[in-house]
Design an enzyme around this catalytic site. Sequence first.
Site, mmCIF file in Angstrom:
data_model
loop_
_atom_site.group_PDB
_atom_site.id
_atom_site.type_symbol
_atom_site.label_atom_id
_atom_site.label_comp_id
_atom_site.label_asym_id
_atom_site.label_seq_id
_atom_site.Cartn_x
_atom_site.Cartn_y
_atom_site.Cartn_z
ATOM 1 N N HIS A 61 -6.264 2.487 1.813
ATOM 2 C CA HIS A 61 -5.522 3.691 2.206
ATOM 3 C C HIS A 61 -6.064 4.313 3.491
ATOM 4 O O HIS A 61 -5.314 4.609 4.427
ATOM 5 C CB HIS A 61 -5.574 4.734 1.086
ATOM 6 C CG HIS A 61 -4.950 4.282 -0.191
ATOM 7 N ND1 HIS A 61 -3.902 3.390 -0.244
ATOM 8 C CD2 HIS A 61 -5.206 4.612 -1.487
ATOM 9 C CE1 HIS A 61 -3.548 3.185 -1.492
ATOM 10 N NE2 HIS A 61 -4.321 3.904 -2.263
ATOM 11 N N ASP A 115 0.887 -1.165 0.000
ATOM 12 C CA ASP A 115 0.000 0.000 0.000
ATOM 13 C C ASP A 115 0.921 1.210 0.000
ATOM 14 O O ASP A 115 1.567 1.507 1.005
ATOM 15 C CB ASP A 115 -0.904 -0.002 1.234
ATOM 16 C CG ASP A 115 -1.931 1.129 1.220
ATOM 17 O OD1 ASP A 115 -1.635 2.193 0.631
ATOM 18 O OD2 ASP A 115 -3.022 0.959 1.794
ATOM 19 N N HIS A 116 1.004 1.898 -1.126
ATOM 20 C CA HIS A 116 2.030 2.941 -1.250
ATOM 21 C C HIS A 116 1.845 4.075 -0.252
ATOM 22 O O HIS A 116 2.788 4.812 0.023
ATOM 23 C CB HIS A 116 2.063 3.489 -2.688
ATOM 24 C CG HIS A 116 0.903 4.356 -3.047
ATOM 25 N ND1 HIS A 116 -0.268 3.860 -3.578
ATOM 26 C CD2 HIS A 116 0.735 5.691 -2.953
ATOM 27 C CE1 HIS A 116 -1.101 4.850 -3.798
ATOM 28 N NE2 HIS A 116 -0.532 5.972 -3.431
#
Length: 518
Positions: A261, A198-199
């Site tokens: 996110h 998950d960036h």
Amino acid sequence: MTTRQTAGLGHMIGGKVAPAAVVIFGASGDLTHRKILPAFYHLQKNGHLPEGMAIVGFARRDQSEPQFREGLRQALEDHSHTHPIDNAVWASLEPHIYYQKGDLANPEDYVRLAERLRTLPEAAAFGRNHLYYLATAPNFFPIVAENLGKAGLDAREGTGGYRRLIVEKPFGTDLPSARALNQILHQYFPEPCIFRIDHYLGKENVQNLLYFRFANSIFEPLWDRRYIDHVQITVAETQTIGTRGAYYETAGASRDMLQNHLMQLFTLIAMEPPASLEAESIRDEKVKVLRSVPTPTPEEVLRNSVRAQYGPGILNGKTVRPYREEDRVSRRSLVETYVCLRLEVDNWRWSGVPFYLRTGKALGHQYTEICIVFHRAPCVLFAHNLKRIARNWLKIRIQPIEGIHMIFNTKVPGQPAIEEARMDFYYRRQDHYFPEAYERLLLDALNGESTLFTRSDEVEQAWRIIDAVQAAWREEDLDRLPLYAPGSMGPVEAEELLRREGRRWGDPPCEQEEELRE
């Protein structure tokens, strides 16, 4: 404002890793060109990649190795966050980039891949150290894992080296599919070998959350229900869905952004102090937060959530058509492009404190922010003031202008009145190199450092909550969703969700913040 340097969350950007062969499945796609290859270039530029590294692109496209390399070189020009491109750095990286034509669904192509890995010039250096990056459509995740297993490239053998798998989101479409995917992947890769990326967790100010909370005695004692009135988490996007209509019709804002996110930010803000900064200690506490969120009933979901679609309008000077008229979108679609959800954590620290999570497309500002809103101070002492004393706010800006902002009350000079003032800290004013999220995450995966990656039980707990929301929405008898104007900050119903409890959304970034950053 200055900072003192200290160790970072997860692996620090510093020092080199052991040589490895990185295989990128779906290497002809957008993700490889925009994010993955630029990340490797910057790791090389900053001296973090060792001799003996090899990067192998695996895709169906019929192209030669020189053509593949040239496409990546052009991608650097287009997507690198530093310019100009250092030709010497590229010259040191390019010879170690290879291309293997193959079909993701064809087991024989994986056998050819295994042979290619054994015969690369760097093979003696990297040995069995393989890192597989699944930059593919989600339906290929189990197919790639199974075919790696058939070719003997999986992690079941324990004879030196490592085999690790990086998996992009979305990880499943609901709780049953996430569990099924976990079961398949675990047949070939044990949980410590799976890195669900998950960036957002690679962003500098996200990693700073634990340090900000637990390394500052002026904040940690206030981090509970006694002092905090509520918490807001916003991920606002100015883009429309663009060409992603087919995907968005199956995902919507809740599956695309809320499940991953926003839930990541939510757990980091609400978690208890971990026993250490080791990966499992931190991930244990994140899972405990999600487990402490009761599964909402349909009535609770409908009362505590808002979903909407963007309608027609003007955004940044361009005409925007409504979501239902976008390409590959049903004219009767009930898929949300905006979602707001009120959650509570049923534990001692947070009992009674609402968390408001919101995200949307085609909004008026592009930013990600966490707002900690404190209880009002008693007002008797200042009863002569005509306006009510404002709450104190602590804003943690994740992007695009990383920083921390404190809003507090102060006296108006020359008057017996109160006004709001603020103190601002901007990360970009510090004399440090700021790695992009994918740089840090790739380096951590090469090091086997899993702090900034999502564990299987965390994924499943997040889906438990989102599934309950989706189920309640399906029971609603609606023929259309509320609309909001492009360029606004969402539907009026989201404003009302907070207003009915005497609260309001935090203000978006102002133009002066850009000036302050400069």
